[in-house]
Design a protein around this motif. Structure first.
Motif, PDB file in Angstrom:
ATOM      1  N   LYS A   1      48.049  37.788  44.468  1.00 51.71           N
ATOM      2  CA  LYS A   1      48.247  38.839  43.480  1.00 51.71           C
ATOM      3  C   LYS A   1      47.173  39.911  43.507  1.00 51.71           C
ATOM      4  CE  LYS A   1      51.154  36.520  40.182  1.00 51.71           C
ATOM      5  NZ  LYS A   1      51.447  35.383  41.028  1.00 51.71           N
ATOM      6  N   TRP A   2      46.048  39.617  44.096  1.00 51.17           N
ATOM      7  CA  TRP A   2      44.981  40.601  44.171  1.00 51.17           C
ATOM      8  C   TRP A   2      45.413  41.840  44.941  1.00 51.17           C
ATOM      9  CZ3 TRP A   2      42.934  42.468  48.654  1.00 51.17           C
ATOM     10  CH2 TRP A   2      43.403  41.858  49.819  1.00 51.17           C
ATOM     11  N   MET A   3      46.462  41.755  45.764  1.00 46.50           N
ATOM     12  CA  MET A   3      46.818  42.876  46.619  1.00 46.50           C
ATOM     13  C   MET A   3      47.379  44.057  45.835  1.00 46.50           C
ATOM     14  SD  MET A   3      48.213  41.362  50.205  1.00 46.50           S
ATOM     15  CE  MET A   3      49.711  40.647  49.546  1.00 46.50           C
ATOM     16  N   THR A   4      47.683  43.900  44.555  1.00 44.26           N
ATOM     17  CA  THR A   4      48.129  45.041  43.773  1.00 44.26           C
ATOM     18  C   THR A   4      46.920  45.884  43.426  1.00 44.26           C
ATOM     19  OG1 THR A   4      49.885  43.697  42.865  1.00 44.26           O
ATOM     20  CG2 THR A   4      49.485  45.774  41.788  1.00 44.26           C
ATOM     21  N   SER A   5      46.497  46.714  44.366  1.00 49.03           N
ATOM     22  CA  SER A   5      45.286  47.512  44.182  1.00 49.03           C
ATOM     23  C   SER A   5      45.558  48.750  43.348  1.00 49.03           C
ATOM     24  CB  SER A   5      44.735  47.935  45.538  1.00 49.03           C
ATOM     25  OG  SER A   5      45.642  48.789  46.184  1.00 49.03           O
ATOM     26  N   LEU A   6      44.519  49.248  42.711  1.00 47.20           N
ATOM     27  CA  LEU A   6      44.582  50.497  41.959  1.00 47.20           C
ATOM     28  C   LEU A   6      45.656  50.465  40.890  1.00 47.20           C
ATOM     29  CD1 LEU A   6      44.192  53.024  44.904  1.00 47.20           C
ATOM     30  CD2 LEU A   6      42.435  51.781  43.659  1.00 47.20           C
ATOM     31  N   ALA A   7      45.978  49.270  40.388  1.00 49.38           N
ATOM     32  CA  ALA A   7      47.053  49.138  39.404  1.00 49.38           C
ATOM     33  C   ALA A   7      46.447  49.139  38.016  1.00 49.38           C
ATOM     34  CB  ALA A   7      47.846  47.860  39.650  1.00 49.38           C
ATOM     35  N   LEU A   8      46.278  50.316  37.440  1.00 48.81           N
ATOM     36  CA  LEU A   8      45.653  50.425  36.134  1.00 48.81           C
ATOM     37  C   LEU A   8      46.723  50.526  35.059  1.00 48.81           C
ATOM     38  CD1 LEU A   8      42.857  52.921  37.147  1.00 48.81           C
ATOM     39  CD2 LEU A   8      42.870  50.449  37.255  1.00 48.81           C
ATOM     40  N   PRO A   9      46.400  50.143  33.825  1.00 49.56           N
ATOM     41  CA  PRO A   9      47.434  50.074  32.794  1.00 49.56           C
ATOM     42  C   PRO A   9      48.085  51.413  32.489  1.00 49.56           C
ATOM     43  CG  PRO A   9      45.474  48.882  32.115  1.00 49.56           C
ATOM     44  CD  PRO A   9      45.113  49.641  33.356  1.00 49.56           C
ATOM     45  N   LEU A  10      49.361  51.363  32.226  1.00 53.79           N
ATOM     46  CA  LEU A  10      50.088  52.528  31.744  1.00 53.79           C
ATOM     47  C   LEU A  10      49.996  52.577  30.227  1.00 53.79           C
ATOM     48  CD1 LEU A  10      53.360  52.283  33.838  1.00 53.79           C
ATOM     49  CD2 LEU A  10      51.399  53.729  34.283  1.00 53.79           C
ATOM     50  N   LEU A  11      50.082  53.782  29.675  1.00 56.30           N
ATOM     51  CA  LEU A  11      50.113  53.930  28.228  1.00 56.30           C
ATOM     52  C   LEU A  11      51.555  54.039  27.776  1.00 56.30           C
ATOM     53  CD1 LEU A  11      47.221  56.488  27.692  1.00 56.30           C
ATOM     54  CD2 LEU A  11      47.159  54.017  27.400  1.00 56.30           C
ATOM     55  N   LEU A  12      51.941  53.240  26.817  1.00 52.93           N
ATOM     56  CA  LEU A  12      53.293  53.269  26.275  1.00 52.93           C
ATOM     57  C   LEU A  12      53.293  54.059  24.980  1.00 52.93           C
ATOM     58  CD1 LEU A  12      56.220  52.377  26.147  1.00 52.93           C
ATOM     59  CD2 LEU A  12      55.456  50.305  24.987  1.00 52.93           C
ATOM     60  N   VAL A  13      54.016  55.178  24.982  1.00 51.83           N
ATOM     61  CA  VAL A  13      54.131  55.993  23.775  1.00 51.83           C
ATOM     62  C   VAL A  13      55.304  55.465  22.952  1.00 51.83           C
ATOM     63  CG1 VAL A  13      54.532  58.293  22.883  1.00 51.83           C
ATOM     64  CG2 VAL A  13      53.233  58.007  24.971  1.00 51.83           C
TER      65      VAL A  13
ATOM     66  N   ASP B   1      38.878  32.068  47.711  1.00 51.68           N
ATOM     67  CA  ASP B   1      38.158  31.459  46.593  1.00 51.68           C
ATOM     68  C   ASP B   1      37.457  32.488  45.715  1.00 51.68           C
ATOM     69  OD1 ASP B   1      38.928  28.948  47.433  1.00 51.68           O
ATOM     70  OD2 ASP B   1      37.119  28.626  48.629  1.00 51.68           O
ATOM     71  N   ASP B   2      37.349  33.721  46.189  1.00 52.41           N
ATOM     72  CA  ASP B   2      36.694  34.780  45.423  1.00 52.41           C
ATOM     73  C   ASP B   2      37.683  35.680  44.698  1.00 52.41           C
ATOM     74  OD1 ASP B   2      34.087  34.061  46.182  1.00 52.41           O
ATOM     75  OD2 ASP B   2      34.341  35.092  48.099  1.00 52.41           O
ATOM     76  N   LEU B   3      38.960  35.426  44.873  1.00 51.31           N
ATOM     77  CA  LEU B   3      39.974  36.292  44.289  1.00 51.31           C
ATOM     78  C   LEU B   3      40.290  35.868  42.871  1.00 51.31           C
ATOM     79  CD1 LEU B   3      42.325  36.629  47.365  1.00 51.31           C
ATOM     80  CD2 LEU B   3      40.476  38.133  46.632  1.00 51.31           C
TER      81      LEU B   3
ATOM     82  N   ASP C   1      40.764  45.445  34.424  1.00 46.82           N
ATOM     83  CA  ASP C   1      39.528  44.680  34.538  1.00 46.82           C
ATOM     84  C   ASP C   1      39.696  43.396  35.339  1.00 46.82           C
ATOM     85  OD1 ASP C   1      38.067  46.480  32.876  1.00 46.82           O
ATOM     86  OD2 ASP C   1      39.126  45.641  31.153  1.00 46.82           O
ATOM     87  N   SER C   2      40.784  43.293  36.107  1.00 46.86           N
ATOM     88  CA  SER C   2      41.084  42.026  36.763  1.00 46.86           C
ATOM     89  C   SER C   2      40.347  41.838  38.079  1.00 46.86           C
ATOM     90  CB  SER C   2      42.596  41.926  37.009  1.00 46.86           C
ATOM     91  OG  SER C   2      43.015  42.983  37.845  1.00 46.86           O
ATOM     92  N   GLN C   3      39.781  42.905  38.636  1.00 51.49           N
ATOM     93  CA  GLN C   3      39.110  42.800  39.919  1.00 51.49           C
ATOM     94  C   GLN C   3      37.737  43.492  39.851  1.00 51.49           C
ATOM     95  OE1 GLN C   3      42.212  44.793  42.029  1.00 51.49           O
ATOM     96  NE2 GLN C   3      43.040  42.914  42.862  1.00 51.49           N
ATOM     97  N   PRO C   4      36.816  43.031  39.013  1.00 54.62           N
ATOM     98  CA  PRO C   4      35.551  43.749  38.828  1.00 54.62           C
ATOM     99  C   PRO C   4      34.731  43.860  40.100  1.00 54.62           C
ATOM    100  CG  PRO C   4      35.456  41.564  37.815  1.00 54.62           C
ATOM    101  CD  PRO C   4      36.883  41.812  38.163  1.00 54.62           C
ATOM    102  N   ARG C   5      34.860  42.932  41.012  1.00 54.03           N
ATOM    103  CA  ARG C   5      34.054  42.968  42.233  1.00 54.03           C
ATOM    104  C   ARG C   5      34.599  43.946  43.267  1.00 54.03           C
ATOM    105  NH1 ARG C   5      33.057  36.946  44.081  1.00 54.03           N
ATOM    106  NH2 ARG C   5      31.608  37.990  45.509  1.00 54.03           N
TER     107      ARG C   5
ATOM    108  N   LEU D   1      30.649  49.452  47.990  1.00 53.75           N
ATOM    109  CA  LEU D   1      30.416  48.590  46.834  1.00 53.75           C
ATOM    110  C   LEU D   1      31.349  47.391  46.736  1.00 53.75           C
ATOM    111  CD1 LEU D   1      29.701  51.221  44.008  1.00 53.75           C
ATOM    112  CD2 LEU D   1      28.078  50.027  45.496  1.00 53.75           C
ATOM    113  N   ASN D   2      32.512  47.435  47.364  1.00 59.55           N
ATOM    114  CA  ASN D   2      33.470  46.332  47.242  1.00 59.55           C
ATOM    115  C   ASN D   2      32.845  45.052  47.792  1.00 59.55           C
ATOM    116  OD1 ASN D   2      35.676  44.539  47.370  1.00 59.55           O
ATOM    117  ND2 ASN D   2      37.110  46.214  47.731  1.00 59.55           N
ATOM    118  N   GLU D   3      32.727  44.046  46.933  1.00 59.87           N
ATOM    119  CA  GLU D   3      32.057  42.805  47.312  1.00 59.87           C
ATOM    120  C   GLU D   3      32.976  41.808  48.022  1.00 59.87           C
ATOM    121  OE1 GLU D   3      29.659  41.180  44.000  1.00 59.87           O
ATOM    122  OE2 GLU D   3      30.250  42.999  42.920  1.00 59.87           O
TER     123      GLU D   3
END
Length: 342
Positions: A5-17, A185-187, A225-229, A284-286
Motif C-alpha cells: 500500500k505504500w506505493m500510493t505516493s503523493l496521495a494527500l487528503p481531499l477536502l469534502l465540501v 519491514d520499514d513500510l 501522515d502515513s509515510q513520514p520517512r 531526504l527519503n529514508e
C-alpha cells in the motif's frame, strides 16, 4: 490488507465540501460531490477513447515533435502534480521540443472506472502501448515515471524495449520482489478509514459509480501522515484530483501471492535495453531514496543516478526547475549519442 500500500505516493487528503450556500448538505451519491467526476461524468474533461477504455489525457506541445509520455504515481494516482514539469524554467520548457502526453492510467485519477478483471498490469501495459502507437507510431518515445510510474515504465521497457528511446525514473518503487523484500519491514500500513467499505466493495464483481466514488474518497483519507520517512512536503502539498482505490488494490494484489509474499519482477528482460536510463532520487527519503536507488539502477545495463537534495519523495513538485534541468541534460546526452551513432 496488501503490504504494497505504500506505493500510493503523493496521495494527500481531499477536502469534502458538505455545505453550499443555502442548499444544505450535498448528496454524496451525486457525481462530483464526494470526489471529482471522471471523464464519464464530466464531458468537458480532456479525454481519449483507446484500448477499450476512456482516459483522462491532455497534450502540450507540437504533435510533430518527439513524444514524452508521463506516468504518474500510485497505482491509482493522477498526473496533476506532474504538470509542473511542463512549465517554463529559465526560458526553457520540455514542451519547446517535445509533445508532452499526460494521462491518468486505467481506473485511476479522472479516467474511467473498471471492474477488477480489467485492472491488471497487462492491461496497463497494453494501454501504454496503444498510446505510443497513437502519438508516436513511427518512433520510440521518452518515458518519465514517478514512483509507481517508474515501476510501470520499467515493466513497459521490460516488454517493449524497442518502443522506448529513453526513460527518467523519479524515485521508483521496488522493481522486483527482491528489492521489495529489502524495505518491506520499514513500510507503513496506511489507514483506509472505513475498512468495512473496503471489504464490501472488494467482494463485488462490478462496482457502481457511487461505490467507486466512496471507495476512492476513503482511499484519500489519512494518507498525509502515513509515510513520514518519505519526507513529503505538506505546505503546499502536491495536488491531486482523485485516487483510484480499486486500481490501487488490484495492481498491488497482483504482485503478491496468497501468503502475502511479493512475487513481481519487472527486470527479467532489461538486458535488451542498453540505452542510458536516468534515475532521480531525493536527498531526504529514508526508504527509497539515494541508497535504495543506487542498488536499483544496477538492473539496467546503463543507468545514471542523480540526487535532488533538500527534499523528499515529491521532489518534482518541490523543486520542478531542478528536476526539469536534470531531465533536459539527460535528453541532451541521448541526442548527442544518437548523433554520434548515425
Amino acid at each position: 490488507m496488501s503490504t504494497l500500500k505504500w506505493m500510493t505516493s503523493l496521495a494527500l487528503p481531499l477536502l469534502l465540501v458538505v455545505t453550499s450556500g443555502c442548499s444544505g448538505l450535498l448528496d454524496p451519491e451525486d457525481p462530483g460531490n464526494l470526489v471529482p467526476g471522471t471523464v464519464d461524468d464530466d464531458p468537458t474533461l480532456p479525454a481519449i477513447e483507446i484500448a477499450g477504455t476512456r482516459l483522462h489525457l491532455q497534450t502540450i506541445g507540437d504533435p510533430s515533435d518527439p513524444v514524452i509520455v508521463f506516468l504518474h504515481g500510485g497505482p491509482g494516482g493522477d498526473y496533476r502534480s506532474m504538470l509542473v514539469l511542463a512549465e517554463s524554467y529559465d526560458g526553457f520548457s520540455l514542451a519547446d521540443e517535445h509533445l508532452l502526453v499526460f494521462w491518468d492510467q486505467r481506473g485511476s485519477g479522472l479516467s474511467r472506472r473498471h471492474d477488477k478483471e480489467s485492472l491488471t498490469i497487462g492491461r496497463f501495459v497494453a494501454d501504454l502501448a496503444a498510446l505510443v502507437d497513437r502519438f508516436s507510431p513511427d518512433a520510440p518515445v521518452l518515458l518519465i515515471g514517478d514512483s509507481w510510474g517508474g515501476m510501470f515504465a520499467t515493466e513497459f521497457i521490460n516488454q517493449h524495449p524497442d518502443r522506448v528511446r529513453g526513460a527518467t525514473l523519479m524515485e521508483p518503487g521496488p522493481l522486483s520482489h527482491e528489492f521489495f523484500d529489502l524495505i518491506k519491514d520499514d513500510l507503513i500500513d496506511m489507514d483506509m478509514g472505513a475498512e468495512w467499505l473496503n471489504d464490501w466493495t472488494w467482494s463485488q464483481e462490478i462496482l457502481s459509480p457511487d461505490e467507486h466514488a466512496r471507495m476512492d474518497y476513503q482511499r484519500c483519507l489519512g494518507l498525509q501522515d502515513s509515510q513520514p520517512r518519505f519526507h513529503i512536503q505538506k505546505d503546499p502539498a502536491a495536488p491531486i484530483w482523485r485516487l483510484g482505490a480499486l486500481a490501487n488494490r488490484c495492481i498491488e494484489d497482483e504482485g503478491m501471492d496468497n501468503d502475502g509474499n511479493a512475487i513481481f519482477d519487472f527486470t527479467a528482460n532489461l538486458a535488451a535495453f542498453d540505452t542510458e536510463v536516468l534515475f532521480l532520487a531525493s536527498g531526504l527519503n529514508e526508504i527509497i531514496g539515494r541508497d535504495f536507488q543506487a542498488r536499483q539502477r544496477a538492473v539496467y545495463p546503463s543507468a545514471t543516478l542523480e540526487i535532488v537534495e533538500g527534499c523528499g519523495h515529491d521532489f518534482h513538485w518541490v523543486k520542478p526547475a531542478e528536476t526539469v534541468s536534470r531531465i533536459r541534460n539527460y535528453i541532451d546526452r541521448l541526442n548527442s549519442r544518437e548523433t554520434e551513432g548515425e
